[in-house]
Design a protein around this motif. Structure first.
Motif, mmCIF file in Angstrom:
data_model
loop_
_atom_site.group_PDB
_atom_site.id
_atom_site.type_symbol
_atom_site.label_atom_id
_atom_site.label_comp_id
_atom_site.label_asym_id
_atom_site.label_seq_id
_atom_site.Cartn_x
_atom_site.Cartn_y
_atom_site.Cartn_z
ATOM 1 N N MET A 136 0.845 -1.180 0.000
ATOM 2 C CA MET A 136 0.000 0.000 0.000
ATOM 3 C C MET A 136 0.887 1.239 0.000
ATOM 4 O O MET A 136 1.772 1.381 0.836
ATOM 5 C CB MET A 136 -0.909 0.005 1.236
ATOM 6 C CG MET A 136 -1.846 1.207 1.305
ATOM 7 S SD MET A 136 -2.684 1.298 2.912
ATOM 8 C CE MET A 136 -3.664 -0.198 2.854
ATOM 9 N N HIS A 165 -1.846 5.026 -3.724
ATOM 10 C CA HIS A 165 -3.174 4.465 -3.452
ATOM 11 C C HIS A 165 -4.038 5.473 -2.691
ATOM 12 O O HIS A 165 -5.208 5.665 -3.014
ATOM 13 C CB HIS A 165 -3.055 3.179 -2.629
ATOM 14 C CG HIS A 165 -2.443 2.039 -3.369
ATOM 15 N ND1 HIS A 165 -1.150 1.638 -3.186
ATOM 16 C CD2 HIS A 165 -2.967 1.205 -4.314
ATOM 17 C CE1 HIS A 165 -0.885 0.608 -3.973
ATOM 18 N NE2 HIS A 165 -1.978 0.322 -4.663
ATOM 19 N N GLU A 211 -8.451 0.431 3.708
ATOM 20 C CA GLU A 211 -8.655 -0.788 2.916
ATOM 21 C C GLU A 211 -10.035 -0.781 2.264
ATOM 22 O O GLU A 211 -10.183 -1.173 1.095
ATOM 23 C CB GLU A 211 -8.503 -2.015 3.810
ATOM 24 C CG GLU A 211 -8.578 -3.337 3.089
ATOM 25 C CD GLU A 211 -7.380 -3.592 2.197
ATOM 26 O OE1 GLU A 211 -7.505 -4.421 1.286
ATOM 27 O OE2 GLU A 211 -6.324 -2.953 2.419
ATOM 28 N N LEU A 260 -9.864 1.406 -0.685
ATOM 29 C CA LEU A 260 -9.167 0.780 -1.808
ATOM 30 C C LEU A 260 -10.095 -0.165 -2.574
ATOM 31 O O LEU A 260 -10.008 -0.278 -3.800
ATOM 32 C CB LEU A 260 -7.934 0.015 -1.317
ATOM 33 C CG LEU A 260 -6.795 0.856 -0.741
ATOM 34 C CD1 LEU A 260 -5.630 -0.034 -0.360
ATOM 35 C CD2 LEU A 260 -6.346 1.909 -1.730
ATOM 36 N N LYS A 261 -10.959 -0.829 -1.851
ATOM 37 C CA LYS A 261 -11.912 -1.709 -2.520
ATOM 38 C C LYS A 261 -12.874 -0.900 -3.366
ATOM 39 O O LYS A 261 -13.254 -1.309 -4.475
ATOM 40 C CB LYS A 261 -12.679 -2.532 -1.480
ATOM 41 C CG LYS A 261 -11.818 -3.579 -0.776
ATOM 42 C CD LYS A 261 -12.624 -4.356 0.243
ATOM 43 C CE LYS A 261 -11.754 -5.405 0.937
ATOM 44 N NZ LYS A 261 -12.522 -6.160 1.972
ATOM 45 N N ARG A 265 -8.512 -0.507 -6.195
ATOM 46 C CA ARG A 265 -7.061 -0.385 -6.067
ATOM 47 C C ARG A 265 -6.426 0.418 -7.201
ATOM 48 O O ARG A 265 -5.247 0.245 -7.537
ATOM 49 C CB ARG A 265 -6.385 -1.768 -5.976
ATOM 50 C CG ARG A 265 -6.721 -2.533 -4.711
ATOM 51 C CD ARG A 265 -5.759 -3.677 -4.495
ATOM 52 N NE ARG A 265 -4.381 -3.204 -4.315
ATOM 53 C CZ ARG A 265 -3.889 -2.783 -3.159
ATOM 54 N NH1 ARG A 265 -4.655 -2.760 -2.073
ATOM 55 N NH2 ARG A 265 -2.648 -2.397 -3.080
ATOM 56 N N THR A 293 -5.033 0.215 -12.701
ATOM 57 C CA THR A 293 -5.249 -0.601 -11.516
ATOM 58 C C THR A 293 -3.946 -1.283 -11.123
ATOM 59 O O THR A 293 -3.217 -1.783 -11.963
ATOM 60 C CB THR A 293 -6.311 -1.673 -11.802
ATOM 61 O OG1 THR A 293 -7.518 -1.039 -12.208
ATOM 62 C CG2 THR A 293 -6.574 -2.507 -10.561
ATOM 63 N N ASP A 294 -3.652 -1.250 -9.825
ATOM 64 C CA ASP A 294 -2.458 -1.898 -9.320
ATOM 65 C C ASP A 294 -2.625 -3.411 -9.445
ATOM 66 O O ASP A 294 -3.598 -3.981 -8.982
ATOM 67 C CB ASP A 294 -2.281 -1.523 -7.838
ATOM 68 C CG ASP A 294 -1.000 -2.070 -7.260
ATOM 69 O OD1 ASP A 294 -0.151 -2.501 -8.045
ATOM 70 O OD2 ASP A 294 -0.875 -2.035 -6.027
ATOM 71 N N ILE A 352 -2.246 -7.091 -8.518
ATOM 72 C CA ILE A 352 -2.051 -7.790 -7.240
ATOM 73 C C ILE A 352 -1.545 -9.195 -7.513
ATOM 74 O O ILE A 352 -2.105 -9.894 -8.327
ATOM 75 C CB ILE A 352 -3.363 -7.870 -6.449
ATOM 76 C CG1 ILE A 352 -3.854 -6.449 -6.120
ATOM 77 C CG2 ILE A 352 -3.204 -8.696 -5.192
ATOM 78 C CD1 ILE A 352 -5.146 -6.412 -5.375
#
Length: 393
Positions: free
Chosen positions: A224, A285, A366, A369-370, A374, A390-391, A393
């Motif tokens: 993050m 973020h 968090e 982020l959802k 993200r 988008t990051d 994952i």
């Protein structure tokens, strides 16, 4: 473009360039980090090395500058950090400044210069020096030299211990025969001893260990990237230390310097802003904007105006307002002006008091982020010419 901005991109100096035979690889380029505790002393040494008035003795102490030039047949890049050896600097400031030094010396420095004084080197100074150097790498002493600018009135045992740890490398500017060429030769000896390799600042670095501390294992293994904003440096440092004290998932935390009412030019403010965002890979973020739980003063308002102006409305979906309370007995009610500010920046806020758990804040982040899937704020988003991504994952 300001004079300071132009100095970052200097490619030559007033010294004559000489034709020479081909040099071995370790003689071609040299990146030097100059560490000290005084703007004027650091500027003096940097200017002595480059042979020109490259550094301003009245520059802000918390600004890390990079200036390029030539010394003999060597291209030299000096990264100047004039406050990193001050004993009152916080761990957060150390990690933040080390990160800037590492970024500006990418892929890594060849030489680190400790600017110390015989009469100002105590056990506390030794502890600070060791903490700072350990933040670069566990192998840092192989690349480090001590430089002094004054004649000693008596032997300082602490200073001698530091010099010994630096493989007895010491250069004094007080010697009548001292020259920049002599200093360059010592630098070249250091580079040659290390087979031409720069210092790998990621390996064994306390800095990277601290910066990758975490929160709860809400999303194990996912990094993050947070940027702390606001006009009050004390409040920003306080929340930064608490976030970095947690464990669990990886966090990269960057402190955005105050943008309003600084001595920096418009160009320098933009450069510092772009640098902070670029230090977050692949992007930011969440921006945490820290404000006090009190009527907003003119400085708070002006800082938020600058943030909105520089980042534009693109920042809103990545922004959370963090309201710092001095007492748990304060209410969660907001005055009309603060409510307006929160709505302007996307509507997210969180109260943080003396007994508030940082884990609660991280759960809200968090959740945020959802909501944004993200997506990250990118370096080039500041100029408004890129789509978000988008990051992975």
């Amino acid at each position: 473009m300001s004079s300071r901005e132009s100095r970052v991109f200097v490619r030559g100096s007033s010294r004559r360039r000489r034709k020479s035979k081909e040099k071995p690889p370790y003689m071609s380029d040299l990146r030097i980090i100059l560490l000290g505790k005084s703007v004027s002393e650091n500027s003096r040494v940097g200017n002595f090395l480059l042979g020109q008035a490259a550094f301003d003795s009245e520059a802000p102490p918390d600004v890390v500058e990079r200036v390029g030039g030539r010394l003999k047949d060597r291209h030299v890049m000096v990264i100047n950090s004039p406050q990193l050896l001050q004993t009152n600097i916080s761990d957060h400031q150390i990690t933040q400044t080390v990160r800037e030094c590492v970024s500006l010396s990418d892929p890594g420095p060849h030489v680190i210069v400790l600017l110390l004084k015989h009469d100002q080197c105590s056990a506390e100074d030794q502890e600070c020096v060791e903490k700072v150097l350990d933040s670069f790498s566990e192998r840092v002493y192989q690349h480090t030299i001590v430089l002094t600018t004054q004649k000693p009135t008596e032997t300082n045992d602490i200073l001698q211990k530091i010099i010994q740890k630096c493989f007895n490398r010491h250069f004094s500017l007080q010697r009548s025969s001292s020259s920049a060429d002599d200093l360059l030769q010592m630098f070249e000896d250091i580079v040659k001893m290390n087979d031409g390799q720069h210092l790998d600042c990621a390996e064994g670095s306390q800095y990277f260990t601290m910066k990758q501390q975490a929160t709860e294992r809400l999303s194990e293994g996912v990094k993050m990237n947070l940027v702390i904003c606001g006009s009050d440096g004390t409040l920003k440092s306080s929340i930064s230390e608490q976030i970095l004290d947690l464990h669990g998932r990886q966090i990269s935390l960057v402190d955005l310097p105050a943008l309003f009412n600084t001595r920096l030019s418009e160009e320098e403010v933009m450069r510092q802003t772009l640098r902070c965002v670029s230090l977050c890979d692949p992007g930011v973020h969440v921006f945490l904007l820290i404000i006090p739980d009190a009527p907003l003063n003119n400085e708070d308002k002006a800082e938020m105006e600058e943030i909105q102006r520089i980042f534009s409305s693109r920042i809103n979906k990545h922004m959370m307002i963090l309201i710092m309370q001095s007492s748990e007995h304060q209410t969660a009610e907001l005055d009309e002006e603060t409510q307006s500010v929160i709505e302007r920046f996307g509507g997210r806020h969180h109260f943080f008091g003396p007994n508030t758990q940082v884990s609660t804040l991280m759960k809200n982040i968090e959740k945020m982020l959802k909501e944004t899937q993200r997506r990250v704020f990118l370096h080039r988003d500041i100029s408004g010419d890129a789509d978000e991504k988008t990051d992975e994952i």
